[in-house]
Design an enzyme around this catalytic site. Sequence first.
Site, PDB file in Angstrom:
ATOM      1  N   GLU A 121      -0.023   4.928  -6.076  1.00 53.43           N
ATOM      2  CA  GLU A 121      -0.406   5.311  -5.087  1.00 53.43           C
ATOM      3  C   GLU A 121      -1.357   4.289  -4.214  1.00 53.43           C
ATOM      4  OE1 GLU A 121      -0.832  10.284  -5.935  1.00 53.43           O
ATOM      5  OE2 GLU A 121      -2.429   9.375  -4.799  1.00 53.43           O
ATOM      6  N   ASP A 141     -11.483  13.129   2.231  1.00 53.56           N
ATOM      7  CA  ASP A 141     -11.988  12.408   1.103  1.00 53.56           C
ATOM      8  C   ASP A 141     -13.590  12.268   0.992  1.00 53.56           C
ATOM      9  OD1 ASP A 141      -9.594  10.901   0.175  1.00 53.56           O
ATOM     10  OD2 ASP A 141      -9.307  10.277   2.361  1.00 53.56           O
TER      11      ASP A 141
END
Lengths: 410, 267
Positions: free
Chosen positions: B50, B61
């Site tokens: 990824e 995040d």
Amino acid sequence: MKIKKNIPLIDQHDKFGFWGGKFGGNFIPETLKKPIEDLTDKFEKLRKDQNFLKKRDFYFKNYIGSPTSFTKLENLSDHLNGAQIWAKVVSEANGGAHKIYNATVHALICRAMGKKYIIGDTGAGYAGKMLSMAAKKFGLKCKIFMGAKDIKRQKPNCDAMKKNGAEIVPVYSGSQTLVDAVSECMRYWVSNCDNTHMCVGSTVGPNIFVKICGWSTAQISKELKTQIKQKFKKIPKKLKLINCVGGGSSAYGFWSEFIDYDKNHIELIGVEAGGPKKSLLHAAPLSRNAKIGILHGAASYVCQNNEGQIHETESISAGLDYPGVSPIHCFLKDTKRAKYTYATDEEALSAYQLVTKFEKLNPSLEPSHAFAEAIKIAPKLSKDTIIVVNSCGDAKKDRDILIERLGGNL
Amino acid sequence: MKNSLINQSFVNARKENRPALLTYSVAGDNTKKRSLEILKSLSEYADICELGFPHNTPIADGGQIQTSAYRAIKNGIKINDVFSIVSNFKKIKKNKPIILMGYYNMVYQYNENKFISKCKKAKVDGLIIVDLPYPENKVFAAKCKKNNINFIQLISPTTSKLRLKKIVSDSHDMIYYISMLSTTGGKLKVSAKEIIKQYQKIKNQNKSKNVVIGFGITEKTIKSLKKADGLVVGSAICKEITRSIKKRQNTVTNVINLVKKLKNKIK
């Protein structure tokens, strides 16, 4: 794109939460889908629940101190020698700003949902201060997320938050202002949404937060409409409602009852933060033609670069220092119902000086932006034109900045 | 998309009786060139890579990935650079699947159609858009599928039963299960047993879907979740990059060592 009549603007979105088909929505991580759905269901029930409404009205009256006064600024009007300038002194509300309406409603919802923890973001510190007050009042544990830069420049409000027993979480990422505080608050909610309620401090964020906030601040225009009718016997022929716009919660609250009127009858003017006079940075996505982007879960006009990175903003007023704006203001802009302009830091400061020179009023730097516009246009207008400015915050929190910028001229 | 590289990597891992290892690193961290080197070295051990396209207002995040993202943006990474990193990578490793991961505003500003056609050109195999949930992602996901790009749906512990069913039936080859209520890089606060139980619920909907688990996967926790079709390690890698930069050590070597260890734990 058209505004419907007789339906509150906050309810004029489609099934995906978009106003005008493109503003707002729910751009959220999967984890928040369920908590947001729960909150949406709860709010839709509560707003029809007579007991809840009674409770809200009770606290608005007895805790917030509704209605706040509506008064003519005689000396300022005489000095400008044009339109009459009136103020809706929302800063009289408990805590010193309109943020108390949204905070109180969120605390009541939090209680109704059986959650014990409440979190919120803050820029100028008013949203945080009010949430800490409401949390204390309703026995909730409170955490406030605030940019490290704002903690420094809005100390009086931080002191108040601490006194109310709230924990202030300083945010050091990015520009260390409101935009980062909202991000961090949302991140915290992602991790703790099972037992924590989130209050977004303005009419921004995922759809439901825009609605709850707008529903809460709408109290301001309900009062104003009654007060205008009392003073003038009917709504004056030429009326202009001027409000500062950061996220846009006070402006929406100030205008909501008047949106159905023709714009030539009641003009709605929003004033954004133009930033320092010679700076390229500003916080005025509506009036300086920013592109549509996605920020904090909603699509709106956003200060950003071509790649979609959010721009740092700059304004003397922490409460307006935000790169995005409410989707409902984007909707009002595109339907041309409201007009948006900006005032620079310097213009806001001179407006503050002029208002305080002539009146017993101490507007914070946020509404000083609105006064700047009123002062600019009033001399060119006829005496039967009524300008009402929402003086939505008190300048106590700005003491340090005002001393630094204006020194002995304060 | 039965013959997709993504699907194939799960088949391969299954043959070896282990979960697929998925790594996440940020494009441009800490430079464009270096991030390509890191990607190449990760791919020696990872089954699927990824690659994050960094955004400066990431709402899901945690600190580690934020740090990597800010560093990459500061060093000038642009979306087109991300595509060229993928193209360059694919020139050498044409069979290693690459999934781009990021936030919707970047796609929106680039233009959805243009973004997808760029992905296709660069041979991107899949996309994860963190803040474009179901059902809002239906149109975009369909566009991806039409272009042979896997749109990867996310499921979290808060996803309701009914919703889970719908998401699974609308998903492509891979589904990403978020292990816990957390941003990326949080400490695993749920037992492995509980996570696997939730994971099984997704699998039970449709056995042919590859379900990976991410969030909170580190050297310490990876082994306990071995049963999954795949496991994603992201923040631990970003953390290692940050640590290496601080200590002025070779980021590539250190990252290789970390991934080697991770891989050994699930063999």
